[in-house]
Scaffold this motif. Sequence first.
Motif, PDB file in Angstrom:
ATOM      1  N   ASN A 192       0.606  -1.140  -0.233  1.00  0.00           N
ATOM      2  CA  ASN A 192      -0.052   0.194   0.199  1.00  0.00           C
ATOM      3  C   ASN A 192       0.395   1.148   0.053  1.00  0.00           C
ATOM      4  N   LEU A 193       1.867   1.152  -0.590  1.00  0.00           N
ATOM      5  CA  LEU A 193       2.416   2.480  -1.607  1.00  0.00           C
ATOM      6  C   LEU A 193       2.951   2.874  -2.475  1.00  0.00           C
ATOM      7  N   GLY A 194       3.063   3.960  -2.509  1.00  0.00           N
ATOM      8  CA  GLY A 194       3.627   4.685  -4.487  1.00  0.00           C
ATOM      9  C   GLY A 194       4.753   5.211  -4.128  1.00  0.00           C
ATOM     10  N   SER A 195       4.802   5.940  -5.282  1.00  0.00           N
ATOM     11  CA  SER A 195       6.502   6.432  -5.752  1.00  0.00           C
ATOM     12  C   SER A 195       7.207   4.971  -5.397  1.00  0.00           C
ATOM     13  N   SER A 196       6.915   4.152  -6.304  1.00  0.00           N
ATOM     14  CA  SER A 196       8.216   2.971  -5.793  1.00  0.00           C
ATOM     15  C   SER A 196       9.160   3.028  -4.255  1.00  0.00           C
ATOM     16  N   VAL A 197       8.560   3.290  -3.785  1.00  0.00           N
ATOM     17  CA  VAL A 197       8.883   3.264  -2.756  1.00  0.00           C
ATOM     18  C   VAL A 197       8.893   2.109  -2.316  1.00  0.00           C
ATOM     19  N   GLY A 198      10.349   1.320  -1.534  1.00  0.00           N
ATOM     20  CA  GLY A 198      10.055   0.021  -1.140  1.00  0.00           C
ATOM     21  C   GLY A 198       9.502  -0.631  -2.243  1.00  0.00           C
ATOM     22  N   ILE A 199      10.199  -0.784  -3.545  1.00  0.00           N
ATOM     23  CA  ILE A 199       9.712  -1.516  -4.458  1.00  0.00           C
ATOM     24  C   ILE A 199      10.659  -1.995  -4.414  1.00  0.00           C
ATOM     25  N   GLY A 200      11.319  -3.618  -4.798  1.00  0.00           N
ATOM     26  CA  GLY A 200      12.489  -3.886  -5.539  1.00  0.00           C
ATOM     27  C   GLY A 200      12.203  -5.177  -5.992  1.00  0.00           C
ATOM     28  N   VAL A 224       4.204 -10.154  -4.164  1.00  0.00           N
ATOM     29  CA  VAL A 224       5.256 -10.838  -5.107  1.00  0.00           C
ATOM     30  C   VAL A 224       5.088 -10.626  -6.521  1.00  0.00           C
ATOM     31  N   GLU A 225       5.455 -10.229  -7.483  1.00  0.00           N
ATOM     32  CA  GLU A 225       4.954 -10.351  -8.679  1.00  0.00           C
ATOM     33  C   GLU A 225       5.829 -11.280  -9.884  1.00  0.00           C
ATOM     34  N   TYR A 226       4.994 -12.257 -11.085  1.00  0.00           N
ATOM     35  CA  TYR A 226       5.405 -12.459 -11.913  1.00  0.00           C
ATOM     36  C   TYR A 226       6.536 -10.782 -12.861  1.00  0.00           C
ATOM     37  N   MET A 227       7.824 -10.793 -12.887  1.00  0.00           N
ATOM     38  CA  MET A 227       7.752  -9.877 -13.287  1.00  0.00           C
ATOM     39  C   MET A 227       8.082  -9.491 -14.665  1.00  0.00           C
ATOM     40  N   VAL A 228       7.237  -8.434 -15.796  1.00  0.00           N
ATOM     41  CA  VAL A 228       6.722  -9.005 -17.122  1.00  0.00           C
ATOM     42  C   VAL A 228       8.458  -8.648 -17.886  1.00  0.00           C
ATOM     43  N   LYS A 229       8.917  -8.933 -19.037  1.00  0.00           N
ATOM     44  CA  LYS A 229       9.942  -8.605 -19.610  1.00  0.00           C
ATOM     45  C   LYS A 229       9.410  -8.330 -20.704  1.00  0.00           C
ATOM     46  N   GLN A 232       6.961  -2.394 -21.415  1.00  0.00           N
ATOM     47  CA  GLN A 232       6.842  -1.057 -21.610  1.00  0.00           C
ATOM     48  C   GLN A 232       5.497  -0.365 -20.623  1.00  0.00           C
ATOM     49  N   GLU A 233       6.064   0.934 -20.316  1.00  0.00           N
ATOM     50  CA  GLU A 233       4.647   0.662 -19.309  1.00  0.00           C
ATOM     51  C   GLU A 233       3.728   2.045 -20.565  1.00  0.00           C
ATOM     52  N   ILE A 234       2.925   1.765 -19.864  1.00  0.00           N
ATOM     53  CA  ILE A 234       2.288   3.224 -20.340  1.00  0.00           C
ATOM     54  C   ILE A 234       0.410   3.217 -20.173  1.00  0.00           C
ATOM     55  N   ILE A 259      13.058  -0.535 -12.929  1.00  0.00           N
ATOM     56  CA  ILE A 259      11.941  -0.105 -12.580  1.00  0.00           C
ATOM     57  C   ILE A 259      11.417   1.392 -12.624  1.00  0.00           C
ATOM     58  N   LEU A 260      10.346   1.442 -12.790  1.00  0.00           N
ATOM     59  CA  LEU A 260      11.000   3.448 -12.491  1.00  0.00           C
ATOM     60  C   LEU A 260      11.067   3.817 -11.285  1.00  0.00           C
ATOM     61  N   THR A 261      12.179   4.340 -11.312  1.00  0.00           N
ATOM     62  CA  THR A 261      12.004   5.116  -9.966  1.00  0.00           C
ATOM     63  C   THR A 261      11.664   6.281  -9.232  1.00  0.00           C
ATOM     64  N   ASP A 264      12.557   8.970 -11.306  1.00  0.00           N
ATOM     65  CA  ASP A 264      12.237   8.629 -12.753  1.00  0.00           C
ATOM     66  C   ASP A 264      11.138   9.538 -12.659  1.00  0.00           C
ATOM     67  N   LYS A 265      10.100   9.159 -11.932  1.00  0.00           N
ATOM     68  CA  LYS A 265       8.995   9.615 -11.925  1.00  0.00           C
ATOM     69  C   LYS A 265       8.551  11.139 -11.487  1.00  0.00           C
ATOM     70  N   TYR A 266       9.078  11.516 -10.822  1.00  0.00           N
ATOM     71  CA  TYR A 266       9.000  13.753 -10.326  1.00  0.00           C
ATOM     72  C   TYR A 266       9.819  14.342 -10.758  1.00  0.00           C
ATOM     73  N   VAL A 334      -2.766  -4.828 -16.602  1.00  0.00           N
ATOM     74  CA  VAL A 334      -3.414  -4.001 -15.869  1.00  0.00           C
ATOM     75  C   VAL A 334      -2.104  -3.485 -13.910  1.00  0.00           C
ATOM     76  N   ASN A 335      -1.030  -2.795 -14.474  1.00  0.00           N
ATOM     77  CA  ASN A 335      -0.301  -2.737 -12.823  1.00  0.00           C
ATOM     78  C   ASN A 335      -1.271  -2.381 -11.540  1.00  0.00           C
ATOM     79  N   GLU A 336      -1.613  -0.921 -12.155  1.00  0.00           N
ATOM     80  CA  GLU A 336      -2.129  -0.862 -10.671  1.00  0.00           C
ATOM     81  C   GLU A 336      -2.828   0.732 -10.952  1.00  0.00           C
TER      82      GLU A 336
HETATM   83  N1  LIG Z   1       5.194  -7.347 -12.141  1.00  0.00           N
HETATM   84  C1  LIG Z   1       6.036  -6.130 -13.221  1.00  0.00           C
HETATM   85  N2  LIG Z   1       6.544  -6.569 -13.768  1.00  0.00           N
HETATM   86  C2  LIG Z   1       7.679  -5.690 -13.757  1.00  0.00           C
HETATM   87  N3  LIG Z   1       7.972  -4.406 -13.812  1.00  0.00           N
HETATM   88  C3  LIG Z   1       7.229  -3.612 -12.214  1.00  0.00           C
HETATM   89  C4  LIG Z   1       6.102  -4.895 -12.059  1.00  0.00           C
HETATM   90  N4  LIG Z   1       5.751  -3.902 -10.840  1.00  0.00           N
HETATM   91  C5  LIG Z   1       6.250  -2.743 -10.954  1.00  0.00           C
HETATM   92  N5  LIG Z   1       7.106  -2.884 -12.166  1.00  0.00           N
HETATM   93  C6  LIG Z   1       7.726  -1.461 -12.005  1.00  0.00           C
HETATM   94  O1  LIG Z   1       8.126  -1.170 -10.779  1.00  0.00           O
HETATM   95  C7  LIG Z   1       7.352   0.432 -10.679  1.00  0.00           C
HETATM   96  C8  LIG Z   1       6.867   0.810  -9.381  1.00  0.00           C
HETATM   97  O2  LIG Z   1       5.180  -0.375  -9.672  1.00  0.00           O
HETATM   98  P1  LIG Z   1       4.186   0.219  -9.034  1.00  0.00           P
HETATM   99  O3  LIG Z   1       3.175  -1.229  -8.599  1.00  0.00           O
HETATM  100  O4  LIG Z   1       3.915   0.899 -10.138  1.00  0.00           O
HETATM  101  O5  LIG Z   1       4.250   0.531  -7.757  1.00  0.00           O
HETATM  102  P2  LIG Z   1       4.246   2.238  -7.505  1.00  0.00           P
HETATM  103  O6  LIG Z   1       2.315   2.778  -7.012  1.00  0.00           O
HETATM  104  O7  LIG Z   1       5.003   2.666  -6.497  1.00  0.00           O
HETATM  105  O8  LIG Z   1       3.828   3.426  -8.405  1.00  0.00           O
HETATM  106  C9  LIG Z   1       6.486   0.371 -11.958  1.00  0.00           C
HETATM  107  O9  LIG Z   1       6.021   1.511 -12.425  1.00  0.00           O
HETATM  108  C10 LIG Z   1       7.651  -0.839 -13.035  1.00  0.00           C
HETATM  109  O10 LIG Z   1       8.546   0.588 -13.628  1.00  0.00           O
END
Ligand SMILES: Nc1ncnc2c1ncn2[C@@H]1O[C@H](COP(=O)(O)OP(=O)(O)O)[C@@H](O)[C@H]1O
Length: 402
Positions: A192-200, A224-229, A232-234, A259-261, A264-266, A334-336
């Motif tokens: 439940n965070l945003g802006s890529s905080v804590g994501i690895g 923990v999610e399958y990592m998309v290869k 391309q984020e849209i 990943i988008l950090t 990158d975002k801001y 759909v990511n989020e």
């Molecule tokens: N399942 C995934 N596979 C590949 N890259 C991902 C995946 N989930 C997130 N990412 C990368 O991590 C970034 C942040 O994840 P996201 O779920 O959008 O969290 P936040 O809410 O922090 O934006 C995404 O913009 C993307 O670049």
Amino acid sequence: MKTNIGVFFGGRSTEHEISVISASQAMHAINRDKYDVTPIYISKQGKWYTGDALFDVANYRDINSLLAKCQEVYMRPIYDDYNLYKTKKPLFGTDVLTRLDVVIPVLHGSNVEDGIFEGVLQTIGIPYAGCDVLASANGMDKITMKMILQACDIPVVDYVWFTDKQWFAKRDELIAQIENKLGYPVIVKPANLGSSVGIGCAHNREELIDKVDAAEQYSTRLIVEYMVKDLQEINCSVIGDCNEYRMSVLEQPLTSQDILTYTDKYMGGTKGAKGMAASQKKFPADLPDAETKRIQFLAGETFRALSCHGVSRVDVMIEGKSERDASGCRKIFVNEINTIPGSLSFYLWEGSGLKFDEEMEHLVQLALKRKREQGMKTVSYDQNIFSLGGGIKGGKMGKLGK
Ligand SMILES: Nc1ncnc2c1ncn2[C@@H]1O[C@H](COP(=O)(O)OP(=O)(O)O)[C@@H](O)[C@H]1O
Ligand SMILES: [Mg+2]
């Protein structure tokens, strides 16, 4: 008298600063011939302040001197009381500073965008822009959100989720589950965070343990999610309510890493943060027609399935080298959803023919419309069961039921 819009921003959130930028952009876009704007800044400690100095982003470099120029204020959790009160009661005269007519929350992240703040507004009964408590809470939690989307046949990546306590209690079992279901690499996130905080991103067991241990610092719920290869984020913004909504043109945010950090975002690689509007991107995204239409459709379905309101941004992921289906689309997930998107996605709407002041106007009108519609629903029965006399056996509260 002009309609007075209270714009709330800041808050006890890791995205505090981004919210200040988004709100400043939004406040400057509001048409002042028609509306008054009252800025209400929620400090990192959770206190509310108002004052003209809050309009200028440059003033936030020194928070203490900024707040010295502002007044601390509050609202009461009492239905129909739209007043903004001075915390320091004056010796003479009223402690009402002003009355708000409508609220636009421009808050990002946990503790503010997740329905908590919306609950306060709902309690007061003041019309407000954006998602209600239910949609905000579902939209913020990456686990619950995925469960709902899955149930609505909206494609999301495979995942495994657990709590911090489960991680400590049965780590090996969870690791086996992750390896069997997802393999490596995987993406680890606090739910439940945003802006890529804590994501690895983890490429093996050792990294998985590291990244979960890091994510666990931020949240009790982890995914923990399958990592998309060849990712391309849209992004696509949606505006309206779940009965009537429309989608924006698409943008493709660009990143130099896995990943988008946050940067990158801001920061957009330049000095001075300008929020989401400044991130490096291809705009509009360069995609075949079929994929553009499919992404817009999925964005709309996501908005509808989660009962969203106001302006949201739906972020999707395309697996770059996946095969195209019969309609010519690669794999799209759909990511989020961001229920209060950075910069309120104004740049996406400007690219779609809706100017920023028109977007703000639309948000106000949607807020007022929802309030009118809620007013038509029954919220209590006229009959008072306590006045029925003899009908309540034994008069024990426990037997009243609900
Ligand atoms: N399942 C995934 N596979 C590949 N890259 C991902 C995946 N989930 C997130 N990412 C990368 O991590 C970034 C942040 O994840 P996201 O779920 O959008 O969290 P936040 O809410 O922090 O934006 C995404 O913009 C993307 O670049
Ligand atoms: Mg995101």
